[in-house]
Design an enzyme around this catalytic site. Sequence first.
Site, PDB file in Angstrom:
ATOM      1  N   HIS A 218     -11.005  -3.062  52.963  1.00  0.00           N
ATOM      2  CA  HIS A 218     -10.175  -3.562  54.050  1.00  0.00           C
ATOM      3  C   HIS A 218      -8.835  -4.012  53.503  1.00  0.00           C
ATOM      4  O   HIS A 218      -8.770  -4.713  52.491  1.00  0.00           O
ATOM      5  CB  HIS A 218     -10.861  -4.740  54.746  1.00  0.00           C
ATOM      6  CG  HIS A 218     -10.016  -5.398  55.803  1.00  0.00           C
ATOM      7  ND1 HIS A 218      -9.730  -6.748  55.804  1.00  0.00           N
ATOM      8  CD2 HIS A 218      -9.390  -4.878  56.893  1.00  0.00           C
ATOM      9  CE1 HIS A 218      -8.973  -7.039  56.851  1.00  0.00           C
ATOM     10  NE2 HIS A 218      -8.746  -5.929  57.531  1.00  0.00           N
ATOM     11  N   SER A 219      -7.762  -3.540  54.137  1.00  0.00           N
ATOM     12  CA  SER A 219      -6.422  -4.047  53.868  1.00  0.00           C
ATOM     13  C   SER A 219      -6.054  -3.893  52.398  1.00  0.00           C
ATOM     14  O   SER A 219      -6.071  -2.793  51.856  1.00  0.00           O
ATOM     15  CB  SER A 219      -6.346  -5.508  54.323  1.00  0.00           C
ATOM     16  OG  SER A 219      -5.016  -5.976  54.301  1.00  0.00           O
TER      17      SER A 219
END
Length: 393
Positions: A218-219
């Site tokens: 994520h991210s």
Amino acid sequence: MKPNEMIAYAGIAAGLIVAATMAIAFLTKPAQAADDPPLALARDGFFYVNAKTTTVDGKDYVSHQMYVEVRIPAKQTHPYPIVMVHGGTMSGTNYTGTPDGREGWAQYFVRQGYAVYVVDQPGRARSGYLAAAYGPMHNVERGNALSRFVAQEKFKLWPQAVLHTQWPGNGEPDDPATVQLAASQMPAIADFASQQFLNRDALLALLDKIGPAILLTHSQAGAFGWPVADARPDLVKAILAVEPNGPPFYQVEFKGAPDWFKQGTLALPYGITAVPLNYSPPVKDASELKMLQQDKADAPDLVRCYAQAEPARQLPNLQKMPILVLTAEASYHAPYDHCTVNYLRQAGVKPTYIRLADLGIKGNSHVMMLEKNNKDIAAVVARWLDEAVPAKM
């Protein structure tokens, strides 16, 4: 007041106190959905990987370690576990619950029959911090979460921010869900490039220990996932890139209307990471990657993407596993995740690109795994995995 009236009054008061206490307990107790029975686990524990010894002033310290939390279902129906890697300012708790007390993606996928490994990045949270090994520490200012995740529709820093509807609270700074998110923000290594190398090595050590796995990033962790898959294409069976760090090469700063976007620093010199990748033809240095920027963005609410100058070098190792790039409607990634997808495709990779809004799942921010409809989004990922990585136990 007569004695019998005093007794009756005392009884009523006691009843009100009990009722109030029960109400407070109910309001403060973590939410437990009716369809979330107790988890049936074969194992619930943790371990560390990649621990090194760093000597400082004649004394030995442990560094480079990565904390790994493991949940294995009693009935495992999928052969490959999911390794969940959190993003910047966060920890593995992103996947193990929500700010309003519901179950997270870790529990969801365990219930689907996957073994799940949730990590804390080196130098973050339970993985420990050693300044002599990692350099300066960066603390995130509380307002960052308000403007990017909690109440972004009020700050309006990027065009899609006003579409946000899924935060599980009222968005005020003192709201319980907001406080929970603010409390979860962790100090981190200030140097992003160093983080990328540290996490690559720790994740490689994890895969070498547990064997083939599905990598969910994520991210910020997107920049870690690509070099891990590039180095161990035989062990990474799929990449679930949830709004991966980007766009290619240069970061984006958000300034609000009317111009919206400003080019930031060169954070990903190898296109999608700061870690050298196995390009074909190979590159000895990132400067050999020739880049160019779009003259005009694909739409007014999108950034101008960077790409390789043609003929583009290929990324052969990232062509060996299925890849999903997932983007939420209201996130600050909505203006630029397509740039990452285009970059991968130009390099011969064939990612699936899902915009949640195209499936009717609307209003989510960048931290979609923490929001009201987190299970709906997890179900999208699970359906994609069922087709891309069929269960064969």
